[in-house]
Design a protein around this motif. Structure first.
Motif, PDB file in Angstrom:
ATOM      1  N   VAL A 237       2.387  -6.810  13.500  1.00 41.44           N
ATOM      2  CA  VAL A 237       2.680  -7.869  14.404  1.00 41.44           C
ATOM      3  C   VAL A 237       3.746  -7.554  15.490  1.00 41.44           C
ATOM      4  CG1 VAL A 237       2.640 -10.472  14.773  1.00 41.44           C
ATOM      5  CG2 VAL A 237       1.419  -9.519  13.040  1.00 41.44           C
ATOM      6  N   VAL A 238       4.997  -7.390  14.888  1.00 42.15           N
ATOM      7  CA  VAL A 238       6.005  -7.309  15.855  1.00 42.15           C
ATOM      8  C   VAL A 238       5.649  -5.957  16.548  1.00 42.15           C
ATOM      9  CG1 VAL A 238       8.398  -6.701  15.772  1.00 42.15           C
ATOM     10  CG2 VAL A 238       7.748  -8.346  14.166  1.00 42.15           C
ATOM     11  N   ALA A 239       5.341  -4.919  16.053  1.00 40.61           N
ATOM     12  CA  ALA A 239       5.276  -3.630  16.938  1.00 40.61           C
ATOM     13  C   ALA A 239       4.089  -3.933  17.972  1.00 40.61           C
ATOM     14  CB  ALA A 239       4.599  -2.555  16.003  1.00 40.61           C
ATOM     15  N   GLN A 240       2.964  -4.564  17.841  1.00 41.06           N
ATOM     16  CA  GLN A 240       2.149  -4.917  18.750  1.00 41.06           C
ATOM     17  C   GLN A 240       2.861  -6.016  19.718  1.00 41.06           C
ATOM     18  OE1 GLN A 240      -0.869  -3.760  19.375  1.00 41.06           O
ATOM     19  NE2 GLN A 240      -0.625  -2.332  17.655  1.00 41.06           N
ATOM     20  N   GLU A 241       3.718  -6.899  19.478  1.00 36.97           N
ATOM     21  CA  GLU A 241       4.116  -7.832  20.321  1.00 36.97           C
ATOM     22  C   GLU A 241       5.160  -6.960  21.198  1.00 36.97           C
ATOM     23  OE1 GLU A 241       3.451 -12.067  17.878  1.00 36.97           O
ATOM     24  OE2 GLU A 241       5.286 -11.212  17.904  1.00 36.97           O
ATOM     25  N   ARG A 242       5.933  -6.127  20.730  1.00 36.05           N
ATOM     26  CA  ARG A 242       6.815  -5.234  21.453  1.00 36.05           C
ATOM     27  C   ARG A 242       6.065  -4.599  22.518  1.00 36.05           C
ATOM     28  NH1 ARG A 242      10.048  -2.887  17.022  1.00 36.05           N
ATOM     29  NH2 ARG A 242      10.954  -4.860  16.557  1.00 36.05           N
ATOM     30  N   GLN A 243       4.884  -4.249  22.447  1.00 35.53           N
ATOM     31  CA  GLN A 243       4.247  -3.509  23.326  1.00 35.53           C
ATOM     32  C   GLN A 243       3.675  -4.513  24.184  1.00 35.53           C
ATOM     33  OE1 GLN A 243       1.579  -0.132  21.911  1.00 35.53           O
ATOM     34  NE2 GLN A 243       2.362  -0.656  19.742  1.00 35.53           N
ATOM     35  N   GLY A 244       3.814  -5.887  24.236  1.00 41.07           N
ATOM     36  CA  GLY A 244       3.223  -6.711  25.127  1.00 41.07           C
ATOM     37  C   GLY A 244       2.005  -6.961  24.901  1.00 41.07           C
ATOM     38  N   HIS A 245       1.425  -6.688  23.787  1.00 40.33           N
ATOM     39  CA  HIS A 245       0.206  -7.121  23.399  1.00 40.33           C
ATOM     40  C   HIS A 245       0.025  -8.403  22.515  1.00 40.33           C
ATOM     41  CE1 HIS A 245      -0.991  -2.558  22.661  1.00 40.33           C
ATOM     42  NE2 HIS A 245      -0.981  -3.102  24.105  1.00 40.33           N
ATOM     43  N   THR A 246      -0.940  -9.372  22.912  1.00 47.03           N
ATOM     44  CA  THR A 246      -1.233 -10.558  22.127  1.00 47.03           C
ATOM     45  C   THR A 246      -2.065 -10.289  20.827  1.00 47.03           C
ATOM     46  OG1 THR A 246      -1.112 -11.831  24.210  1.00 47.03           O
ATOM     47  CG2 THR A 246      -2.186 -12.968  22.156  1.00 47.03           C
ATOM     48  N   VAL A 247      -1.574 -10.638  19.553  1.00 50.93           N
ATOM     49  CA  VAL A 247      -2.544 -10.343  18.591  1.00 50.93           C
ATOM     50  C   VAL A 247      -3.403 -11.769  18.585  1.00 50.93           C
ATOM     51  CG1 VAL A 247      -2.690 -10.596  15.875  1.00 50.93           C
ATOM     52  CG2 VAL A 247      -0.667  -9.360  17.176  1.00 50.93           C
ATOM     53  N   MET A 248      -4.737 -11.645  18.827  1.00 54.04           N
ATOM     54  CA  MET A 248      -5.670 -12.524  18.926  1.00 54.04           C
ATOM     55  C   MET A 248      -6.102 -12.996  17.347  1.00 54.04           C
ATOM     56  SD  MET A 248      -9.316 -12.235  20.863  1.00 54.04           S
ATOM     57  CE  MET A 248     -10.492 -12.277  19.333  1.00 54.04           C
ATOM     58  N   ALA A 249      -6.169 -12.305  16.341  1.00 50.95           N
ATOM     59  CA  ALA A 249      -6.614 -12.697  15.093  1.00 50.95           C
ATOM     60  C   ALA A 249      -6.345 -11.392  14.066  1.00 50.95           C
ATOM     61  CB  ALA A 249      -8.068 -13.065  15.063  1.00 50.95           C
ATOM     62  N   VAL A 250      -6.065 -12.023  12.794  1.00 51.11           N
ATOM     63  CA  VAL A 250      -5.785 -11.137  11.746  1.00 51.11           C
ATOM     64  C   VAL A 250      -7.184 -11.249  10.727  1.00 51.11           C
ATOM     65  CG1 VAL A 250      -4.701 -10.498   9.512  1.00 51.11           C
ATOM     66  CG2 VAL A 250      -3.407 -11.208  11.573  1.00 51.11           C
ATOM     67  N   VAL A 251      -7.739 -10.019  10.604  1.00 55.31           N
ATOM     68  CA  VAL A 251      -8.745 -10.029   9.831  1.00 55.31           C
ATOM     69  C   VAL A 251      -8.756  -9.650   8.364  1.00 55.31           C
ATOM     70  CG1 VAL A 251     -11.319  -9.290   9.791  1.00 55.31           C
ATOM     71  CG2 VAL A 251     -10.177  -9.788  11.879  1.00 55.31           C
ATOM     72  N   ALA A 252      -9.444 -10.497   7.333  1.00 59.66           N
ATOM     73  CA  ALA A 252      -9.367 -10.001   5.902  1.00 59.66           C
ATOM     74  C   ALA A 252     -10.898  -9.738   5.326  1.00 59.66           C
ATOM     75  CB  ALA A 252      -8.357 -10.726   5.193  1.00 59.66           C
ATOM     76  N   ASN A 253     -10.975  -8.997   4.436  1.00 60.47           N
ATOM     77  CA  ASN A 253     -12.156  -8.932   3.631  1.00 60.47           C
ATOM     78  C   ASN A 253     -12.378  -9.914   2.528  1.00 60.47           C
ATOM     79  OD1 ASN A 253     -13.445  -6.630   5.535  1.00 60.47           O
ATOM     80  ND2 ASN A 253     -11.824  -5.435   4.378  1.00 60.47           N
ATOM     81  N   ALA A 254     -13.459 -10.168   2.197  1.00 61.48           N
ATOM     82  CA  ALA A 254     -13.865 -11.005   1.069  1.00 61.48           C
ATOM     83  C   ALA A 254     -14.977 -10.936   0.600  1.00 61.48           C
ATOM     84  CB  ALA A 254     -13.074 -12.444   1.245  1.00 61.48           C
ATOM     85  N   CYS A 255     -15.829  -9.846   0.298  1.00 57.51           N
ATOM     86  CA  CYS A 255     -14.897  -8.629   0.041  1.00 57.51           C
ATOM     87  C   CYS A 255     -15.344  -7.622   1.116  1.00 57.51           C
ATOM     88  CB  CYS A 255     -15.579  -8.293  -1.322  1.00 57.51           C
ATOM     89  SG  CYS A 255     -17.332  -8.388  -1.446  1.00 57.51           S
ATOM     90  N   ALA A 256     -14.837  -6.409   0.967  1.00 55.91           N
ATOM     91  CA  ALA A 256     -15.170  -5.144   1.605  1.00 55.91           C
ATOM     92  C   ALA A 256     -16.494  -5.035   1.525  1.00 55.91           C
ATOM     93  CB  ALA A 256     -14.076  -4.350   1.653  1.00 55.91           C
ATOM     94  N   PRO A 257     -17.141  -4.296   2.632  1.00 56.99           N
ATOM     95  CA  PRO A 257     -18.476  -4.125   2.319  1.00 56.99           C
ATOM     96  C   PRO A 257     -18.783  -2.823   1.683  1.00 56.99           C
ATOM     97  CG  PRO A 257     -18.208  -4.074   4.750  1.00 56.99           C
ATOM     98  CD  PRO A 257     -16.832  -4.589   4.000  1.00 56.99           C
ATOM     99  N   ALA A 258     -17.968  -1.816   1.745  1.00 52.06           N
ATOM    100  CA  ALA A 258     -18.196  -0.634   1.058  1.00 52.06           C
ATOM    101  C   ALA A 258     -17.776  -0.706  -0.375  1.00 52.06           C
ATOM    102  CB  ALA A 258     -17.571   0.391   2.001  1.00 52.06           C
ATOM    103  N   THR A 259     -16.950  -1.237  -0.672  1.00 49.14           N
ATOM    104  CA  THR A 259     -16.304  -1.425  -1.869  1.00 49.14           C
ATOM    105  C   THR A 259     -16.466  -2.533  -2.693  1.00 49.14           C
ATOM    106  OG1 THR A 259     -13.998  -2.176  -1.179  1.00 49.14           O
ATOM    107  CG2 THR A 259     -14.535   0.281  -1.196  1.00 49.14           C
ATOM    108  N   GLY A 260     -16.764  -3.780  -2.211  1.00 51.34           N
ATOM    109  CA  GLY A 260     -16.753  -5.135  -2.768  1.00 51.34           C
ATOM    110  C   GLY A 260     -15.345  -5.484  -3.414  1.00 51.34           C
ATOM    111  N   LEU A 261     -14.226  -4.936  -2.671  1.00 52.21           N
ATOM    112  CA  LEU A 261     -12.949  -5.455  -3.146  1.00 52.21           C
ATOM    113  C   LEU A 261     -12.470  -6.571  -2.203  1.00 52.21           C
ATOM    114  CD1 LEU A 261     -11.531  -1.956  -3.651  1.00 52.21           C
ATOM    115  CD2 LEU A 261     -12.048  -3.650  -5.454  1.00 52.21           C
ATOM    116  N   TYR A 262     -11.837  -7.576  -2.972  1.00 54.58           N
ATOM    117  CA  TYR A 262     -11.467  -8.691  -2.016  1.00 54.58           C
ATOM    118  C   TYR A 262      -9.948  -8.400  -1.742  1.00 54.58           C
ATOM    119  CZ  TYR A 262     -15.147 -11.567  -3.750  1.00 54.58           C
ATOM    120  OH  TYR A 262     -16.754 -11.904  -4.119  1.00 54.58           O
TER     121      TYR A 262
END
Lengths: 489, 489
Positions: A237-262
């Motif tokens: 997040v800090v690295a993105q903000e340092r580049q002047g980027h706005t972090v719109m969202a953080v996405v997590a898997n519950a679960c990941a489609p390929a592995t079924g891992l949460y």
């Protein structure tokens, strides 16, 4: 004020072409129900090929598609013949050997929901177009919100046509929070989404569709099997903000489609919440573990999300498509489709909400009904037992795989997704050849995943008819196919 | 390489919880079919209220939604009771008095298509997930392309969940043509769409969703009843370009949702084509006039378009949703979802196309099947007679309205949409009150439109049971309601 078109159209007396002849309906529904009954019975017993896929041109001819479209004239008898071929050339999701994609083996109450929709077509995006349908959808959404941990008046949601569209809708809400003016004036540059590379492809597609560009999806650091390393998020997040980027969202898997891992939702949520980062949980496939008392801890922390998506057409056993977009704060959803905020009516003289102001789709199918009927029949406990049973069967498959020296497996499953491969089929192309051979054999339908840069066979246990005996037969068949593939050279 | 989750999940023996008990299916489908038969029979005869819309809280209680969801236990007998209430609290699209929205009165073959989908769930976005379903969709799309005038190998298309999503998809293709890099790097500013103010609200929404912003929709000059003035387009284009804006597409109505009036497609196409302007025709509602020999001239020029959308869940009588996105050049559609172009397979060893690379949705419902079954039953000629019949009935309504001095009407209809009002209900609020009164009375369901800054009652003739007698009764009922509204003060 009356304008006349320059060249009047032909007119004539009112006709009633197209009213239902009820005898025609009786005969046709009888044929259809009989064929479908035999289809499910046969499928559950594993009596036919699990999947068949002749080339389209050959199939089009055997189904006489062109002449039916041009000439018409189908009746119940012809439908019977048509269905015989149609049903045999597809994929039997009730078959015990169906272990391929995260696609529901539909339950019978939901199938009736589809029929009811097919006849009544109460397209309830305007409340006046289907009061009962809209009410049922709201009840189902309220129940889902409660399961996520958001009981009360603040949360809200809607059912849409599938997880991909649900991700688009949720991320549209995130976009509106970050840039309230984007709806009217366009998306600003330098906006990013943080997501694990293991996320569903619809996340990257959503970024592209919404005008951010697929390059705006920044990969979150993950462990070797694709799970987000929460402690690494702040630095990204800090690295993105340092580049002047706005972090719109953080996405997590519950679960990941390929592995079924949460992903570890608690840790991710605790990082996002104090920083005001929109936390989106893609629980399209794995959200249904909330219904099983033994499994719901996999989703601990989901209540920290700002948005969640959860598909009914996966583990809640409705036909494709029916996905929930759930928002902790329903005003985020209302703001997502900003233009029409004035048209939103709740508890006013219209008598109910106009849900079209919350979806990309204009009219809405009765998606809530099919989910409701499954719940009404099985209860949330019954559906929870189904989920727990499929997860346990997958785990059992993993145990069997692990007990055999000729197989290997990259991780212990957390869901109904199991990855494995046979050592005799060395290298990725041989694993693909093995899968093709299995499918051609007709008893099993497996998928395949890339995990840690390597291709694995992937089994997703969805069909209730998949039992212990199926698992043993599967491993025998995989072993045989692997030896055949090995010996081909 | 095996990773173990820190805290193993409970496991158990494989279970088969959730297999279909066929006796349960038999009883439930019997109840459902019987209820639906009575529903359609009663609706066609006009024997019940056309629409009912009790408040959601009251309805939720009378349907016992919460307890069913929590407790489960529904069986065929309980379903029977549930359906009695459910079917009575909605909108009867087969009722002769149903004259409200552009929403299909479904035909019986399509309803069976929904049931087949509900049971088989062949989610054919990957060909291997439903070979017959994908093949049927391709045959239907080819037929639609041919009707538009694009027979041959260059054109292509796909069915998606509704006209709004179809507009998003088509405009995504237009975006990709104008800015091939937008998929990866985001949408550039200073991009505009030209569309008449009378276009469907999904056009403006699409501009906003796709990251252009709703302000990017520039209104095309129109005549007083909302039809594009083609000769005015070049000036608008020049003015936009002078401001440094890129015109991404020109949008025309065929027909406009509020009025049912068709834009002059020939003239618009002749302006767009030589200038290389993307020409998008929203034929969601009116495209079906292509099937009626007496009406298809309304769509002359549609072959000049780059993209067309055409809904089956309107005049082709399938349930909501099923809309075609048709592209004159199918590579435009492939480019729209640029990221995954590598995954597109045609006639390779997979045996058929993977359609998910052409849609926002990930999995695909068997949308083609329901449209195919209507075509197979009625033939394109039969569906064409239905369309011509509904257009003629609407025209007859207009004739009756025009013949009565107590009514006024803003234009002669070109489709099955008729706008009119009663002179006794002066002013827009009175027209709304008149509509509310009619709906409360229960024999008729009308909508309402703004045309030329004034509110009109809007009748859309969709139900095949709407006949001459219905029209006379409607005008009597409107007259009575208008007098009641007038006398209320």
């Amino acid at each position: 004020m009356a304008h006349r078109p320059e060249d009047p159209l032909p007119t004539g007396p009112a006709s009633t072409e197209g009213v239902w002849e009820l005898s025609e309906w009786d005969a046709a529904v009888d044929v259809t129900v009989r064929r479908l009954r035999a289809y499910v019975e046969d499928s559950q017993l594993g009596g036919s090929r699990v999947t068949s896929r002749r080339p389209p041109a050959e199939l089009a001819q055997s189904l006489s598609l062109q002449s039916w479209i041009r000439e018409g004239g189908m009746d119940a008898g012809a439908l019977d013949d048509f269905l015989e071929t149609y049903l045999s050339e597809g994929t039997r999701l009730h078959h015990p050997g169906y272990l391929a994609h995260q696609c529901a083996s539909p339950d019978l109450p939901a199938a009736l929901g589809d029929l009811i929709h097919g006849v009544t077509n109460n397209a309830m995006s305007l409340y006046e177009m289907g009061a009962a349908a809209a009410t049922v959808e709201m009840a189902v959404i309220d129940w889902m919100l409660d399961k996520v941990g958001w009981a009360g008046r603040t949360a809200g949601g809607v059912l849409v046509n599938g997880g991909s569209l649900a991700n688009v809708t949720a991320l549209l809400a995130a976009r509106a929070r970050a840039f309230p003016e984007a709806w009217n004036t366009g998306v600003p540059r330098r906006t990013v989404l943080l997501a694990p590379a293991s996320c569903h492809l619809s996340i990257t597609r959503a970024a592209a569709i919404l005008g951010l560009g697929s390059d705006a999806v920044v990969a979150l650091p993950c462990d070797p099997i694709g799970r987000v390393i929460p402690s690494a998020i702040p630095e990204v997040v800090v690295a993105q903000e340092r580049q002047g980027h706005t972090v719109m969202a953080v996405v997590a898997n519950a679960c990941a489609p390929a592995t079924g891992l949460y992903d570890d939702l608690v840790s991710i949520g605790r990082i996002c919440n104090p920083r005001g980062l929109w936390f989106h949980v893609d629980a399209a496939h794995g959200g249904s573990a909330l219904l099983a008392p033994t499994l719901k801890r996999l989703l601990t922390g989901i209540e920290l999300a700002d948005s969640v998506i959860w598909d009914a057409h996966k583990m809640l056993r409705t036909s494709t498509l029916a996905a929930a977009v759930l928002l902790k704060d329903k005003t985020d959803l209302d703001r997502a489709f900003r233009q029409e905020a004035d048209y939103l009516f709740f508890d006013d003289d219209r008598g109910g909400p106009d849900l079209m102001m919350r979806t990309v789709e204009g009219a809405k199918a009765q998606l809530g009904l099919k989910l409701f009927l499954n719940l009404a029949w099985r209860g949330e406990a019954g559906l929870g037992r189904y989920v727990a049973g499929r997860y346990a069967t997958a785990h059992r498959l993993w145990e069997l795989v692990r007990s055999r020296p000729d197989f290997e497996t990259p991780f212990e499953p957390q869901s109904n997704v199991v990855c494995f491969r046979h050592r005799d089929a060395q290298g990725d192309p041989k694993q693909v050849a093995l899968r093709d051979r299995l499918i051609a054999d007709g008893r099993f339908h497996l998928a395949s995943s890339m995990v840690g840069g390597t291709r694995w066979l992937r089994a997703t246990v969805m069909a209730p008819a998949t039992d212990e005996q199926t698992l043993h037969a599967l491993l025998e068949a995989v072993g045989l196919a692997a030896r055949q593939v090995r010996d081909e050279d």
